[in-house]
Design a protein around this motif. Structure first.
Motif, PDB file in Angstrom:
ATOM      1  N   ARG A   6       0.754  -1.383   0.039  1.00  0.00           N
ATOM      2  CA  ARG A   6      -0.159  -0.222   0.059  1.00  0.00           C
ATOM      3  C   ARG A   6       0.857   1.248  -0.003  1.00  0.00           C
ATOM      4  NH1 ARG A   6      -3.602  -1.579   3.353  1.00  0.00           N
ATOM      5  NH2 ARG A   6      -5.361  -1.914   1.786  1.00  0.00           N
ATOM      6  N   ASP A   7       1.776   1.201   0.851  1.00  0.00           N
ATOM      7  CA  ASP A   7       2.883   2.285   0.615  1.00  0.00           C
ATOM      8  C   ASP A   7       3.462   2.585  -0.666  1.00  0.00           C
ATOM      9  OD1 ASP A   7       2.849   2.664   3.483  1.00  0.00           O
ATOM     10  OD2 ASP A   7       4.194   1.187   3.930  1.00  0.00           O
ATOM     11  N   ARG A   8       3.837   1.477  -1.240  1.00  0.00           N
ATOM     12  CA  ARG A   8       4.302   1.687  -2.605  1.00  0.00           C
ATOM     13  C   ARG A   8       3.597   2.257  -3.700  1.00  0.00           C
ATOM     14  NH1 ARG A   8       7.103  -3.110  -1.102  1.00  0.00           N
ATOM     15  NH2 ARG A   8       5.345  -4.337  -1.820  1.00  0.00           N
ATOM     16  N   GLU A   9       2.229   1.793  -3.474  1.00  0.00           N
ATOM     17  CA  GLU A   9       1.191   2.402  -4.458  1.00  0.00           C
ATOM     18  C   GLU A   9       0.861   4.035  -4.039  1.00  0.00           C
ATOM     19  OE1 GLU A   9      -3.709   1.869  -5.640  1.00  0.00           O
ATOM     20  OE2 GLU A   9      -2.822   1.213  -3.368  1.00  0.00           O
ATOM     21  N   ILE A  10       1.003   4.384  -2.555  1.00  0.00           N
ATOM     22  CA  ILE A  10       1.003   5.767  -2.491  1.00  0.00           C
ATOM     23  C   ILE A  10       2.069   6.396  -3.095  1.00  0.00           C
ATOM     24  CG2 ILE A  10       1.011   7.447  -0.578  1.00  0.00           C
ATOM     25  CD1 ILE A  10      -0.197   5.159   1.233  1.00  0.00           C
ATOM     26  N   LEU A  11       3.293   5.958  -2.912  1.00  0.00           N
ATOM     27  CA  LEU A  11       4.493   6.638  -3.358  1.00  0.00           C
ATOM     28  C   LEU A  11       4.445   6.746  -4.988  1.00  0.00           C
ATOM     29  CD1 LEU A  11       7.437   5.133  -1.030  1.00  0.00           C
ATOM     30  CD2 LEU A  11       6.513   7.418  -1.084  1.00  0.00           C
ATOM     31  N   ARG A  12       3.880   5.590  -5.617  1.00  0.00           N
ATOM     32  CA  ARG A  12       3.936   5.370  -6.957  1.00  0.00           C
ATOM     33  C   ARG A  12       3.069   6.832  -7.423  1.00  0.00           C
ATOM     34  NH1 ARG A  12       0.180   4.067 -10.655  1.00  0.00           N
ATOM     35  NH2 ARG A  12      -1.455   3.141  -8.986  1.00  0.00           N
ATOM     36  N   LEU A  13       1.912   7.107  -6.962  1.00  0.00           N
ATOM     37  CA  LEU A  13       1.100   8.270  -7.225  1.00  0.00           C
ATOM     38  C   LEU A  13       1.712   9.528  -6.726  1.00  0.00           C
ATOM     39  CD1 LEU A  13      -2.184   6.614  -6.471  1.00  0.00           C
ATOM     40  CD2 LEU A  13      -1.463   7.217  -8.732  1.00  0.00           C
ATOM     41  N   ALA A  14       2.347   9.685  -5.446  1.00  0.00           N
ATOM     42  CA  ALA A  14       2.643  10.882  -4.972  1.00  0.00           C
ATOM     43  C   ALA A  14       3.870  11.572  -5.185  1.00  0.00           C
ATOM     44  CB  ALA A  14       2.789  10.761  -3.376  1.00  0.00           C
ATOM     45  N   VAL A  15       4.803  10.707  -5.745  1.00  0.00           N
ATOM     46  CA  VAL A  15       6.166  11.280  -6.169  1.00  0.00           C
ATOM     47  C   VAL A  15       6.205  11.779  -7.358  1.00  0.00           C
ATOM     48  CG1 VAL A  15       8.381  10.454  -6.638  1.00  0.00           C
ATOM     49  CG2 VAL A  15       7.504   9.573  -4.667  1.00  0.00           C
ATOM     50  N   GLY A 149      -6.764  15.932 -13.780  1.00  0.00           N
ATOM     51  CA  GLY A 149      -7.622  15.411 -12.977  1.00  0.00           C
ATOM     52  C   GLY A 149      -8.120  14.056 -13.490  1.00  0.00           C
ATOM     53  N   VAL A 150      -8.217  14.045 -15.048  1.00  0.00           N
ATOM     54  CA  VAL A 150      -8.825  12.843 -15.743  1.00  0.00           C
ATOM     55  C   VAL A 150      -7.633  11.715 -15.265  1.00  0.00           C
ATOM     56  CG1 VAL A 150      -9.272  11.771 -17.898  1.00  0.00           C
ATOM     57  CG2 VAL A 150     -10.008  13.998 -17.368  1.00  0.00           C
ATOM     58  N   LEU A 151      -6.349  12.185 -15.701  1.00  0.00           N
ATOM     59  CA  LEU A 151      -5.103  11.061 -15.638  1.00  0.00           C
ATOM     60  C   LEU A 151      -5.092  10.538 -14.136  1.00  0.00           C
ATOM     61  CD1 LEU A 151      -2.687  12.527 -18.336  1.00  0.00           C
ATOM     62  CD2 LEU A 151      -4.416  10.720 -18.342  1.00  0.00           C
ATOM     63  N   ARG A 152      -5.105  11.514 -13.270  1.00  0.00           N
ATOM     64  CA  ARG A 152      -4.815  11.128 -11.632  1.00  0.00           C
ATOM     65  C   ARG A 152      -6.077  10.195 -11.619  1.00  0.00           C
ATOM     66  NH1 ARG A 152      -4.141  17.241  -9.187  1.00  0.00           N
ATOM     67  NH2 ARG A 152      -1.830  17.468  -9.740  1.00  0.00           N
ATOM     68  N   GLY A 153      -7.183  10.377 -11.906  1.00  0.00           N
ATOM     69  CA  GLY A 153      -8.242   9.465 -11.608  1.00  0.00           C
ATOM     70  C   GLY A 153      -8.197   8.269 -12.229  1.00  0.00           C
ATOM     71  N   LEU A 154      -7.389   8.183 -13.228  1.00  0.00           N
ATOM     72  CA  LEU A 154      -7.190   6.827 -13.643  1.00  0.00           C
ATOM     73  C   LEU A 154      -5.654   6.355 -13.255  1.00  0.00           C
ATOM     74  CD1 LEU A 154      -7.670   7.695 -17.744  1.00  0.00           C
ATOM     75  CD2 LEU A 154      -9.235   6.307 -15.881  1.00  0.00           C
ATOM     76  N   ALA A 285      -2.473  11.532  -3.987  1.00  0.00           N
ATOM     77  CA  ALA A 285      -2.589  10.238  -4.158  1.00  0.00           C
ATOM     78  C   ALA A 285      -3.809   9.676  -3.166  1.00  0.00           C
ATOM     79  CB  ALA A 285      -1.451   9.390  -3.240  1.00  0.00           C
ATOM     80  N   GLY A 286      -4.153  10.486  -2.077  1.00  0.00           N
ATOM     81  CA  GLY A 286      -5.330   9.995  -1.234  1.00  0.00           C
ATOM     82  C   GLY A 286      -6.689  10.210  -2.313  1.00  0.00           C
TER      83      GLY A 286
END
Length: 433
Positions: A6-15, A149-154, A285-286
């Motif tokens: 789950r941390d890796r998923e957060i970092l994958r989006l947040a970084v 926003g579209v791409l973040r949503g995806l 990421a959230g």
């Protein structure tokens, strides 16, 4: 804190999101550097006025990114990819409509807007020139927000990073060419930014159009969909306006305290803004993770991800606070502050650092609730926390600039209370489409 999947998923989006967030303010920074080098102080002042107007516009319209992220992520999480793309297309049409409206409204009002900032003579004329040309790029600027926003949503934050970095590089090259090479003056700086933003918007249009065609989603606007996007966006707009009222009130109070106090407050605000970008990356990421997991009907995963991101927010806030304290003796010299301003800034950096863990939780929960589509609650919470801040700011106005910053701390604590209270409940855990 051991690293989990789950941390890796957060970092994958947040970084990547952090990289894109940092790249965006560099647009104006590049403009300042080139205009200052080629055109002088008057032009820099004019750019400062017009840039403030444009920055405010972007901040007020950030709901185009946040609202679209939540909607697309929820539909995608529910497995309805056609409807997810439909939401994205409608968000982009809303951005285009608002961009045109901005031009129609602000173009004739440009001289009056500049006058509000006290610019006169040549400086005012240059500010109007920059602002009016920049308004031509408003549709592109807002499409970038919606496309992001579209791409973040995806669950894609890498493409927005690539577009942001590419647009920044192009902006720098065009500005240098138009201002220093062709001698177009401040108009050249504005045209460089407009072209860079418009080309960035074109990239998003191509990416979204390709995705829509793969799914058979129409590219024409849906009146009901655009209206729904506008309705959801209005609540986020109210939330953003409340935040701007707080920051504007603080600036006005600092201005009345004196030049040194205002300078120290402005420098502390720049430090705080940089820290906020790091925390906002976790919030983004959230938004994406919460929308997707609630769309999939997985409340347990939503709770678990929220708890994990809150921990990330707390630890990030602690680390950032310690970095501020470590860099505190060096920062006044970095800004070349005079002794009085430097002393005030050193005092201000204490509350800036100490409030970072609270900011970490606030940013994360704000992003989680936006991702959940809980915009109406966030709007009302924004009103109440603003009302909590204003009396504290009034008291602080007679106690100095450090007290003023502590009043901002009161505002953050009020936001913390409203967000934690909501997150601990179940009203926001609405599943499905």
């Amino acid at each position: 804190m051991p690293i989990t999947s789950r941390d890796r998923e957060i970092l994958r989006l947040a970084v990547p999101a952090f990289g894109a967030l940092v790249a965006e303010p560099l647009f104006l920074l590049a403009d300042y550097a080139i205009v200052g080098h080629g055109l002088g102080t008057t032009a820099v002042g004019a750019l400062g006025v017009a840039g403030t107007v444009l920055t405010t516009l972007v901040n007020l319209c950030v709901f185009l990114a946040y609202g679209t992220t939540a909607s697309v992520a929820r539909q995608s999480g529910a497995g309805d990819h056609w409807r997810a793309m439909r939401s994205g297309v409608d968000g982009i049409w809303l951005a285009l409509a608002l961009g045109v409206a901005v031009i129609v409204v602000c173009w004739p009002l440009a001289p009056a807007i500049v006058e509000l900032f006290g610019a006169v003579g040549t400086q005012a004329a240059q500010a109007v020139t920059y602002l009016r040309i920049s308004l031509i790029g408003a549709p592109g600027m807002l499409v970038v927000l919606a496309g992001t926003g579209v791409l973040r949503g995806l669950q894609d934050t890498v493409t927005p990073l690539v577009v942001a970095v590419g647009s920044f590089a192009l902006n720098g090259v065009l500005n240098a060419w138009f201002v220093l090479g062709l001698g177009w003056g401040i108009a050249g700086s504005a045209w460089g930014t407009v072209l860079a933003q418009t080309l960035g918007a074109a990239v998003y249009l191509v990416v979204v159009a390709r995705g829509a065609m793969r799914l058979g989603t129409p590219l024409t606007p849906s009146v009901a969909g655009v209206k729904q996007a506008g309705t959801a966006g209005f609540a986020l707009f109210v939330r953003t306006v409340c935040m701007r009222v707080v920051l504007l009130a603080a600036t006005v109070i600092a201005t009345r305290m004196g030049e040194a106090e205002l300078a120290a407050y402005a420098l502390a605000t720049q430090v705080w803004t940089l820290l906020a970008l790091a925390l906002d990356a976790i919030a983004i990421a959230g938004q994406a993770i919460t929308g997707r997991s609630l769309g999939a009907g997985d409340v347990e995963a939503t709770r678990a991800a929220t708890q994990r991101m809150v921990r990330w927010g707390i630890w990030s806030g602690i680390v950032l606070g310690l970095l501020v304290l470590a860099a505190r003796p060096l920062l006044p010299g970095l800004f070349d502050a005079d002794p009085h301003v430097a002393a005030l800034l050193l005092d201000l950096l204490w509350p800036v650092a100490l409030f970072q863990p609270i900011c970490g939780v606030v940013f994360v929960l704000d992003g989680v609730l936006i991702g959940a589509g809980d915009q109406r609650y966030l709007a009302w919470a924004g009103v109440w926390t603003t009302l909590a801040y204003l009396p504290a700011a009034l008291v602080a106005s007679g106690m100095g600039v450090v007290a003023l910053w502590c009043a901002l701390g009161v505002w953050m604590v009020a936001r913390l209370v409203t967000l934690v209270r909501r997150a601990n409940g179940t009203a926001w855990l609405v599943t499905g489409t």
